[in-house]
Design a protein around this motif. Structure first.
Motif, short mmCIF file in Angstrom:
data_model
loop_
_atom_site.label_atom_id
_atom_site.label_comp_id
_atom_site.label_asym_id
_atom_site.label_seq_id
_atom_site.Cartn_x
_atom_site.Cartn_y
_atom_site.Cartn_z
N GLN A 33 39.89 46.23 50.87
CA GLN A 33 40.76 47.18 51.58
C GLN A 33 42.16 46.63 51.77
O GLN A 33 42.36 45.42 51.94
N THR A 89 29.94 55.98 60.70
CA THR A 89 31.12 55.60 59.91
C THR A 89 32.30 56.48 60.29
O THR A 89 32.13 57.65 60.65
N ALA A 115 45.83 56.50 55.60
CA ALA A 115 44.69 57.41 55.77
C ALA A 115 44.56 57.85 57.23
O ALA A 115 44.26 59.02 57.51
N HIS A 155 44.94 61.62 58.68
CA HIS A 155 43.87 62.21 59.48
C HIS A 155 44.41 62.86 60.74
O HIS A 155 44.01 63.97 61.11
N ALA A 158 37.26 54.25 53.88
CA ALA A 158 36.48 53.14 53.30
C ALA A 158 36.38 53.22 51.78
O ALA A 158 35.53 52.55 51.19
N ASP A 159 37.27 53.98 51.16
CA ASP A 159 37.18 54.17 49.71
C ASP A 159 37.25 52.86 48.93
O ASP A 159 36.58 52.70 47.91
N ASP A 160 38.07 51.93 49.40
CA ASP A 160 38.28 50.69 48.65
C ASP A 160 37.40 49.54 49.14
O ASP A 160 37.52 48.41 48.65
N LYS A 209 39.32 60.50 56.30
CA LYS A 209 39.18 60.67 54.85
C LYS A 209 39.82 59.50 54.11
O LYS A 209 40.96 59.15 54.35
N GLY A 210 39.06 58.90 53.20
CA GLY A 210 39.58 57.78 52.40
C GLY A 210 39.56 56.45 53.12
O GLY A 210 40.00 55.44 52.55
N ARG A 216 47.12 51.07 53.04
CA ARG A 216 46.40 52.26 52.57
C ARG A 216 45.54 52.84 53.69
O ARG A 216 45.43 54.06 53.85
N ARG A 223 34.78 46.91 49.40
CA ARG A 223 33.98 46.26 48.37
C ARG A 223 32.50 46.31 48.74
O ARG A 223 32.10 45.93 49.84
#
Length: 218
Positions: free
Chosen positions: A100, A7, A108, A112, A14-16, A11-12, A104, A18
């Motif tokens: 996603q 993956t 990210a 990075h 794949a935070d959103d 940072k962040g 956003r 689903r």
């Protein structure tokens, strides 16, 4: 750029993303998936993170990815060059999944780069696309599946995630169902992509049945 499981390390990133429901995961696990063929083609012994074929079949459709598709820099001619290149470029492709937002994710990625001391890198966005997901229990999905049974005299496989077509997010809230007519060996997006005439005819019959069914339910 990536964690040991494959993956992205952004940072962040794949935070959103689903997470598929249990029902969606069950449908994905039913989809034909030739893990041995994919590993052989990639020249690897196993999938990243030790995923089983079943887990990989789900991940390939539900996990966002970041891929460097090309790197260019310096003098690539055959003669001797003593100079040190002052510039370089790379082409990156990011595949998003439902949940996603392109902006956003782009933020990210920029963060990075800056955190790693590469904030001076210019990022040029060639295109963006918003993901979409249709509830597989939607009546329209059932209508398309039922007409497929009649047209093909076979039980259809329902795939809740589509990784081929982009920017469906502009139709958020509307059910979208794709009906393919190509076979598993059709070489999609390759130089040998093809459709058999009989499959094309069967696809036409399926669409006609869909239209007729929609007229009845309208």
């Amino acid at each position: 750029l990536a964690h040991p499981n494959g993956t992205p390390a952004v940072k962040g990133f794949a935070d959103d993303a689903r997470v598929p429901t249990d029902a969606e995961r069950a449908l994905l696990e039913r989809m034909p998936f030739d893990g041995a063929f994919l590993k052989h083609r990639a020249g690897v012994a196993a999938f990243k993170g030790g995923l089983s074929d079943t887990e990989a079949a789900v991940a390939i459709r539900t996990v966002p990815t970041l891929t460097v598709t090309g790197i260019q820099g310096g003098d690539n001619t055959d003669d001797i060059t003593l100079g040190i290149p002052a510039t370089a470029s790379a082409k990156v492709e990011i595949r998003l999944v439902p949940g996603q937002d392109p902006e956003r994710v782009l933020t990210a990625v920029r963060s990075h780069l800056a955190d790693g001391g590469f904030g001076d890198i210019a990022v040029e966005v060639l295109a963006t696309s918003r993901s979409h997901i249709t509830d597989h229990t939607d009546p329209f999905v059932a209508l398309v599946a039922e007409t497929a049974r009649a047209a093909y005299d076979a039980e259809p496989l329902i795939e809740p995630y589509t990784q081929w077509i982009g920017n469906q997010g502009v139709l958020a809230g509307m059910p979208i169902v794709g009906v393919g007519v190509s076979r598993a060996d059709a070489g999609i997006d390759g130089p040998n992509e093809h459709i058999r005439l009989e499959d094309y005819r069967m696809g036409i019959k399926h669409i006609v049945r869909i239209m007729a069914a929609m007229a009845v339910t309208a």
